[in-house]
Every structure is written in C-alpha cells, then in structure tokens.
Design a protein around this motif. Structure first.
Motif, PDB file in Angstrom:
ATOM      1  N   UNK A 139       0.849  -1.198   0.000  1.00  0.00           N
ATOM      2  CA  UNK A 139       0.000   0.000   0.000  1.00  0.00           C
ATOM      3  C   UNK A 139       0.879   1.240   0.000  1.00  0.00           C
ATOM      4  N   UNK A 140       0.241   2.397  -0.172  1.00  0.00           N
ATOM      5  CA  UNK A 140       0.984   3.651  -0.018  1.00  0.00           C
ATOM      6  C   UNK A 140       1.472   3.739   1.417  1.00  0.00           C
ATOM      7  N   UNK A 141       2.596   4.442   1.637  1.00  0.00           N
ATOM      8  CA  UNK A 141       3.201   4.335   2.964  1.00  0.00           C
ATOM      9  C   UNK A 141       2.313   4.916   4.062  1.00  0.00           C
ATOM     10  N   UNK A 142       1.614   6.022   3.807  1.00  0.00           N
ATOM     11  CA  UNK A 142       0.727   6.546   4.850  1.00  0.00           C
ATOM     12  C   UNK A 142      -0.420   5.580   5.139  1.00  0.00           C
ATOM     13  N   UNK A 143      -0.919   4.972   4.072  1.00  0.00           N
ATOM     14  CA  UNK A 143      -2.025   4.029   4.212  1.00  0.00           C
ATOM     15  C   UNK A 143      -1.608   2.828   5.080  1.00  0.00           C
ATOM     16  N   UNK A 144      -0.425   2.296   4.787  1.00  0.00           N
ATOM     17  CA  UNK A 144      -0.006   1.101   5.514  1.00  0.00           C
ATOM     18  C   UNK A 144       0.230   1.426   6.990  1.00  0.00           C
ATOM     19  N   UNK A 145       0.629   2.647   7.240  1.00  0.00           N
ATOM     20  CA  UNK A 145       0.893   3.047   8.612  1.00  0.00           C
ATOM     21  C   UNK A 145      -0.408   3.331   9.372  1.00  0.00           C
ATOM     22  N   UNK A 146      -1.353   3.963   8.704  1.00  0.00           N
ATOM     23  CA  UNK A 146      -2.611   4.277   9.388  1.00  0.00           C
ATOM     24  C   UNK A 146      -3.579   3.104   9.400  1.00  0.00           C
ATOM     25  N   UNK A 147      -3.509   2.259   8.385  1.00  0.00           N
ATOM     26  CA  UNK A 147      -4.457   1.142   8.295  1.00  0.00           C
ATOM     27  C   UNK A 147      -3.768  -0.176   7.983  1.00  0.00           C
ATOM     28  N   UNK A 148      -2.830  -0.606   8.818  1.00  0.00           N
ATOM     29  CA  UNK A 148      -2.213  -1.900   8.545  1.00  0.00           C
ATOM     30  C   UNK A 148      -3.284  -2.973   8.703  1.00  0.00           C
ATOM     31  N   UNK A 149      -3.284  -3.958   7.817  1.00  0.00           N
ATOM     32  CA  UNK A 149      -4.331  -4.979   7.886  1.00  0.00           C
ATOM     33  C   UNK A 149      -3.771  -6.368   8.184  1.00  0.00           C
ATOM     34  N   UNK A 150      -2.739  -6.755   7.475  1.00  0.00           N
ATOM     35  CA  UNK A 150      -2.183  -8.083   7.718  1.00  0.00           C
ATOM     36  C   UNK A 150      -1.590  -8.142   9.135  1.00  0.00           C
ATOM     37  N   UNK A 151      -1.847  -9.240   9.860  1.00  0.00           N
ATOM     38  CA  UNK A 151      -1.355  -9.306  11.245  1.00  0.00           C
ATOM     39  C   UNK A 151       0.161  -9.168  11.360  1.00  0.00           C
ATOM     40  N   UNK A 152       0.891  -9.598  10.341  1.00  0.00           N
ATOM     41  CA  UNK A 152       2.343  -9.431  10.424  1.00  0.00           C
ATOM     42  C   UNK A 152       2.731  -7.953  10.332  1.00  0.00           C
ATOM     43  N   UNK A 153       2.079  -7.213   9.445  1.00  0.00           N
ATOM     44  CA  UNK A 153       2.353  -5.779   9.334  1.00  0.00           C
ATOM     45  C   UNK A 153       2.042  -5.082  10.657  1.00  0.00           C
ATOM     46  N   UNK A 154       0.936  -5.497  11.282  1.00  0.00           N
ATOM     47  CA  UNK A 154       0.581  -4.902  12.575  1.00  0.00           C
ATOM     48  C   UNK A 154       1.646  -5.182  13.621  1.00  0.00           C
ATOM     49  N   UNK A 155       2.132  -6.422  13.623  1.00  0.00           N
ATOM     50  CA  UNK A 155       3.177  -6.786  14.585  1.00  0.00           C
ATOM     51  C   UNK A 155       4.427  -5.950  14.348  1.00  0.00           C
ATOM     52  N   UNK A 156       4.790  -5.816  13.075  1.00  0.00           N
ATOM     53  CA  UNK A 156       5.980  -5.057  12.713  1.00  0.00           C
ATOM     54  C   UNK A 156       5.846  -3.602  13.157  1.00  0.00           C
ATOM     55  N   UNK A 157       4.699  -3.003  12.872  1.00  0.00           N
ATOM     56  CA  UNK A 157       4.477  -1.610  13.235  1.00  0.00           C
ATOM     57  C   UNK A 157       4.485  -1.416  14.744  1.00  0.00           C
ATOM     58  N   UNK A 158       3.883  -2.366  15.464  1.00  0.00           N
ATOM     59  CA  UNK A 158       3.800  -2.187  16.913  1.00  0.00           C
ATOM     60  C   UNK A 158       5.165  -2.350  17.568  1.00  0.00           C
ATOM     61  N   UNK A 159       6.110  -2.966  16.846  1.00  0.00           N
ATOM     62  CA  UNK A 159       7.429  -3.207  17.429  1.00  0.00           C
ATOM     63  C   UNK A 159       8.419  -2.090  17.141  1.00  0.00           C
ATOM     64  N   UNK A 160       8.087  -1.202  16.203  1.00  0.00           N
ATOM     65  CA  UNK A 160       9.039  -0.151  15.842  1.00  0.00           C
ATOM     66  C   UNK A 160       9.216   0.800  17.018  1.00  0.00           C
ATOM     67  N   UNK A 161      10.427   0.894  17.560  1.00  0.00           N
ATOM     68  CA  UNK A 161      10.600   1.782  18.701  1.00  0.00           C
ATOM     69  C   UNK A 161      10.426   3.243  18.278  1.00  0.00           C
TER      70      UNK A 161
END
Ligand SMILES: Nc1ncnc2c1ncn2[C@@H]1O[C@H](COP(=O)(O)OP(=O)(O)O)[C@@H](O)[C@H]1O
Ligand SMILES: Nc1ncnc2c1ncn2[C@@H]1O[C@H](COP(=O)(O)OP(=O)(O)O)[C@@H](O)[C@H]1O
Ligand SMILES: [Mg+2]
Ligand SMILES: [Mg+2]
Lengths: 343, 315
Positions: free
Chosen positions: B240-262
C-alpha cells in the motif's frame, strides 16, 4: 553504584586513545540507566572498566567506581572474581560469541550455578529449568539438551540472559543486547528485560546507539559523545526537553513514523580519539557552536534537579538558540497526543 | 499520457526464487522468494520491509539477475528480463539498474582506488578515454558529497558513511534509471544514516531515479518511500501507499511489525501495546492470493479474509 570522573585510555600503535574522559554517573537501586551514543563513543569501555575486563593495553587513568562501599577501580583480578558474574552480570550484543557452540545450552546455565555459586548438580538443573522458563524459552526440558546453533537469535539472547541471571545479580549490564536482532524479536527481548527488572528489583545499565529503543526502557538517560557524557536526565528530560546540540542532532537525524520533514543530518564523522579537537569535541560538527566551544571544554551545567548538560549554550551569556524545527514539531506532536490520551 | 506511463517501469509477476541444497542425499528447498508480484512506477520510491531472512535481498538480486528466477517473469520498461541470460540482456540490465549494498566495507574491493572502483562500470560500458572517466568520477564524487582528491585513495581510508557514498557514486556513475538500495543505511551510525538518506533523496530528484529501497527498519522505509511492500517468509503479504499502511495496517504481520518499531517518545512507548504474530493459520495454499482491499492496498489473504479486511478498513 557511583562512577566519578572515570577516565580510561589505551596504548595503541598510533598513540594514546583517550576512550573515556571524565565520566560520572550514579545508578540507583531498581532503576534503568541508559547510556546512548554512537559507536566509538566509549560506552563499552566504560562497562569494561566497571567489570574489570579492560584489554591489556587499556588502563584506568583516574576516577572511582564505588559499589557497595568499595572502589572497583582499585580492585585486583582476585577481588573482581567475587563480583563479576555474581553481583554484576553482563549481557552482550552478540549472543553467539557469549555461548560455547559445542556445549548444550542447559549445561552452560548449570555451570554458571555450580561453578560460581557452588550449587549441587541436581539443584542446578532444577534452577536452570526455572531460569529458562523465566526468560520465556518454551519447551525447556527439550531445549535444555540442545546446542546454541539449534536456537534462533532471539532465543539465544534469552539463554544469555538466563545465564546472566543465574547468580541473582544486583546489577545487570546490557551492552546493545538487541542490536543484532529483528525489530519484533527486539520488542520481545526488551519486554523480557523490563519484566525481569520489575520482578527482581534489578538495577540495569542499558547501552545502545539507538535512542528509540530506550524511550521504552530507561528511567534516566546519559548521552555520550567522544568519551564524555554530554547530557544526562530523566527519560522525559532527554526526549521532551533536550538542551545539548548533540542530543538534538541524534534525535532529529532519525525519522519516526510521523516524520515528513527533511532529516537533520550531522555533518562529518566522529572524532579521532587520539587527536581530539581542542575545546568541545563536538564543536566541528556542531552548527550551534559558539567561539568558546572551539577553545574551552564546557563544564556540566545544571538544568534542573534531574537534568544537566555540557554545552556553552547553557552559559548565562550565551546566545539563545532553538532546537531544530523537526524535533520541536515532533515534541509538540507527542505532547498533543499525550493530552488527547489523557482525556 | 504515453503508453509507457500507463505501465510500471518494473513489473514483477509471480516471481519465485528457490534455493535447493543437498545434504546426505536429502534435498531441502528454501523458498526465499515465493510467488511475488508487484510493480514500481517510474520515479517512485518503493520500500520493501521484512525481517532478516524473509527474502528481500534475494528478490533484489533476482531482479538484477544475479540469480536466475525459479519461475515467474520480470519486465523492465516493458521488456522481459527474466528469460535466458545473454550478453545483450546483461548489458541492458547493467545499463538500467544498479545496486547499492548494505555493507559498504565488504562491497568495495580493498585493493582498488576510489577512481578504479567508481570508474569500473564506465570502463565496462566502453568509456575507454581515461580522462573522460576521471572527469565523470570526479563529478560523481562531488555529487555524493566527497571531493575530487578522494579519487586516488583506498576504501580503508574512509569512514562507513563515506564508503556508502562511494557505493552510491559507483551505482550512479553509469546513469541507471533505477537503483535497488539493499539496506543502504543499516550498517551506519545513526548520525550518518540521515546524511545518506538525505543524499539518496536529493540524488533521486536530480537524476530522476526510480528506487527500490530495502530495509528492515520500518520508520526509515516509511520515511523514504511512496509505497511499501511487506515481506514475510518469501511472500509479499501487504502492499500500500506508505501513509495508508501506517494508518491502516491490515495483515497481522504488518501490525506486529508496526507495533514493534521503537518510537522516540517515552509516554506513548510506555502505554504501547505490542502485537505479536505467531505465523499464518493453516489454509490451503491455493486459497491465498494478493487481494485488493481498497484501490492500491492489497493484502495476502483468502476470499473470506478479504471480506473481513474490507470491513476492518471501513470501520
Ligand atoms: N583495545 C583497544 N585498543 C585501542 N583502542 C580501543 C580498544 N578498545 C576500544 N578502543 C577505542 O576506544 C573507543 C571507545 O570504544 P567503545 O567503548 O568500544 O565504543 P562504543 O561506544 O561503541 O561501545 C574507540 O575509539 C575505540 O577505538
Ligand atoms: N545463495 C543462497 N543459497 C541458499 N540459500 C540462500 C541463499 N541466499 C539466501 N538464502 C536463503 O534465502 C532466505 C532469504 O534470504 P535473504 O534474501 O538474504 O533475506 P533478507 O535479505 O530478507 O534478510 C534465507 O532463508 C536465506 O538463508
Ligand atoms: Mg560497544
Ligand atoms: Mg538482506
């Protein structure tokens, strides 16, 4: 623990490397102190001095390391033996080099217990399994008999942490424990370290080059540059009210997930620790440097009870300068989110 | 709009790269890249994230044909480049796509001067006039923030950030239209990372480059990229576009990755909930595909999964 005016140097082919230059800090019981700085800033050398494991060409030139009423800076190897790996334990960046590749993991943990605590083999095994469980290694009974290569990077780091905890230390020193790990694994290890600290009332010195990592971990933060602490304060002081241009630069050179502005890069590279520039070692890279910075090293100025920094900008006669806009924007954004959260 | 602009400059379709190794008579296959499809538009920066071992480097190297694909097609400017390797195809690829590597130390020959390292690509492309080569190398050195005098020195005389600049100069001297930057800042000190990121951004504008930016640090990828693809064990799982993926991550792996970014914000860090991803649920392989949730935002999922993601995206 209280470290006072610690200086360490190395005799090298090209000259004398002044790796640590008058570092002072204290570590309270049950707190996490983060030491942050780029590679070569002297973080590991400071820890090696505390643990008495400086390489042969290095020596403590001055200063004291008071722990439990004793000065570790004057300890003999024999005396260190009572402390190192017992009262003070260390977790390295690279779990592979900390483990013996040809010994099963369980034995490496029980050895720490039998050799240093004189525990019986049977009790050590029970305790080792408890420790493996405590650091979140699943299926401990099977894992006990496996070799390090059968573990993933994150699991290996858990083994190293289990070994470090074996002696029930008072202080845990973590030297870049997650630098070699992926972000999701890193997040798990950081959670683990936080949990262990809360359960055991440990004090932790957490070393990293990544300021982002410590926002989650640290009670207090010391920022190091070229062998000196340039700013020290609570986590909130450093992230929300930084005053040293180097801290500004570190914070505004990394994007967070909201950053749109151009990053503020720090020109040039870290100084040569043999031929340090006169005055403040950061001045050649510091766009806020005042004339005095190139001549005299700034002393530590007090900002508040918890916060101090070594920059001439804090001198009453210094010109008033603002932090980079990117950073000011980020701090404002974070504050707005915080207020929204509190509602 | 010309026909060329209606198609991505790079089109990757169902691309796989499997490595097989034989040990004691048994063959094991690593599906380093497995059925990956995406396109990169001209002038765009496409970010690729995922943890180590997920296949990012293999994907990059297969695109420039350092590896032969196991299956699938790759097209560059409409021309298929995934077929049998010929001299002409090699030339076409090296003329058009250059790579910047993660490790600025290992990727530079220690016995060559900077002039030789950067000039090598010109030599291969038939720039035989030495003074012409020198002129272009010096020009490139200045573009990447080094000095003409540096041309006669050897890699070990430079810092990590400077070596990465040399790697960038080497990639750009042949005027490629696309660069694949494989973790170009991962090995650098934080203060120097910003120098290199800012440099890549300004060179991208100056030379009208298309960039594929590979990294494991999601903050950096999001910052530099127009669109982001997330890889997990050889598969592209979200795009997805980078803002989209950050505001609306859908795949559980993407969510995990985003939640782990310090994040450099103690308050939000302390209240932050980490999401852990334990791997995909068992579904028949054939049922999974990249499906578009909203235009431009695709997730690797089943038909039923798609319906759920649409509801989640609308909520
Ligand atoms: N054995 C040694 N001999 C000479 N110099 C050394 C030695 N060990 C470390 N140094 C120097 O001391 C400085 C600080 O190193 P270190 O504490 O390892 O940095 P870091 O902050 O990355 O942990 C560096 O300039 C390094 O080159
Ligand atoms: N030349 C190779 N031979 C065999 N296996 C390989 C080779 N290159 C990569 N792999 C394997 O393919 C997978 C993906 O690796 P890689 O593309 O390097 O991942 P990344 O760049 O995302 O860290 C890994 O399991 C790796 O071990
Ligand atoms: Mg170190
Ligand atoms: Mg890689």
């Amino acid at each position: 623990m209280r470290v006072d005016d610690l200086s360490v140097s190395f005799r090298a082919y090209a000259g004398l490397v002044k790796a640590v230059r008058g570092v002072s800090f204290h570590l309270d019981k049950g707190e996490t102190l983060a030491i942050v700085g780029e590679s070569g800033s002297g973080k590991s050398v400071t820890m090696k001095a505390i643990l008495g494991i400086l390489p042969k060409n290095g020596r403590i030139d001055s200063g004291s390391i008071i722990y439990d009423g004793q000065d570790l800076a004057k300890f003999t190897e024999q005396e260190f033996y009572q402390i190192r790996g017992k009262k003070i334990s260390l977790v390295f960046q690279d779990p592979l080099s900390a483990l013996n590749p040809i010994m099963i993991v369980g034995k490496q943990i029980t050895e720490a217990l039998t050799l240093s605590l004189g525990m019986s083999k049977e009790r050590a095994k029970v305790r080792a399994l408890e420790l493996m469980n405590a650091v979140g290694i699943p299926d401990c009974e099977t894992r006990f008999h496996q070799y390090p290569f059968q573990f993933s990077g994150g699991m290996r780091q858990r083994v190293v942490i289990a070994i470090a905890l074996a002696s029930d230390p008072e202080i845990l020193i973590c030297d870049e424990p997650t630098t070699a790990l992926d972000v999701t694994i890193q997040a798990r290890i950081l959670e683990l370290i936080k949990e262990i600290k809360a359960q055991r009332g440990l004090s932790i010195i957490f070393i990293t080059h990544d300021l982002g990592v410590v926002a989650n971990m640290a009670d207090r933060i010391a920022v190091m540059y070229a062998g000196k602490i340039v700013e020290m304060g609570t986590s909130d002081d450093i992230f929300y009210r930084p005053v040293h241009p180097y801290t500004w630069a570190l914070l505004s050179s990394i994007p967070d997930l909201d950053t749109k502005e151009a990053l503020v890069s720090i020109p040039g590279t870290t100084p040569d620790m043999i031929h340090l520039p006169p005055g403040d070692a950061f001045s050649p890279r510091n766009k806020y440097a005042v004339a005095l910075d190139f001549e005299r090293e700034p002393p530590m100025f007090r900002v508040s009870d918890t916060h101090c920094a070594a920059t001439w900008l804090l001198h009453p006669n210094a010109p008033k300068v603002e932090m980079p806009e990117l950073l000011a924007n980020r701090i404002r954004r974070n504050a707005e989110e915080r207020i929204a959260d509190e509602r | 709009m010309s026909a060329e602009e209606l198609r991505p400059i790079l089109e990757v379709e169902n691309l796989s790269k499997h490595f097989s190794s034989k040990r004691r008579g048994r063959t094991t296959v690593v599906k380093a890249v497995d059925g990956v499809s995406f396109g990169i538009w001209k002038g765009e920066t496409f970010g690729l994230v995922g943890e180590s071992g997920c296949g990012k480097t293999t994907l990059g190297r297969t695109i420039i044909r350092l590896y032969a694909p196991t299956s699938g097609t790759i097209r560059f400017s409409g021309r298929e480049v995934s077929g049998k390797m010929t001299g002409a195809l090699r030339k076409y690829l090296t003329d058009n796509i250059a790579m910047i590597f993660q490790d600025p130390i290992a990727s530079l020959n220690p016995r060559m001067t900077v002039q030789e390292i950067i000039g090598e690509g010109l030599k291969i492309r038939g720039v035989t006039d030495e003074s012409e080569r020198r002129r272009r190398v010096e020009y490139m050195l200045e573009r990447v923030g080094l000095q003409a005098e540096h041309a006669t020195r050897y890699p070990h005389e430079f810092s990590g950030g400077q070596r990465q600049r040399i790697g960038i100069a080497r990639a750009l001297v042949v005027e490629p239209s696309m660069i694949i930057a494989d973790e170009p800042v991962s090995a650098l000190d934080v203060s120097v990372q910003a120098q290199v990121i800012n440099l890549l951004n300004s060179l991208k504008r100056e030379f009208h480059l298309t960039v594929m930016f590979i990294a494991h640090n999601l903050s950096v990828v999001k910052y530099v990229s127009d669109r982001v693809g997330v890889m997990y064990y050889g598969k592209l799982v979200e795009l997805a576009e980078s803002d989209e993926i950050y505001h609306h991550p859908l795949h559980p792996y993407t969510k995990a990755l985003l939640s782990a970014v310090p994040q450099p914000d103690p308050h939000s860090e302390k209240s932050r909930r980490r999401i852990f991803y334990e791997g995909p649920q068992a579904v028949p392989e054939g049922a999974l595909a990249m499906r578009e949730v909203i235009p431009g935002h695709s997730v690797y999922c089943t038909e039923a999964g798609l319906a759920a993601y649409r509801r989640e995206r609308d909520a």
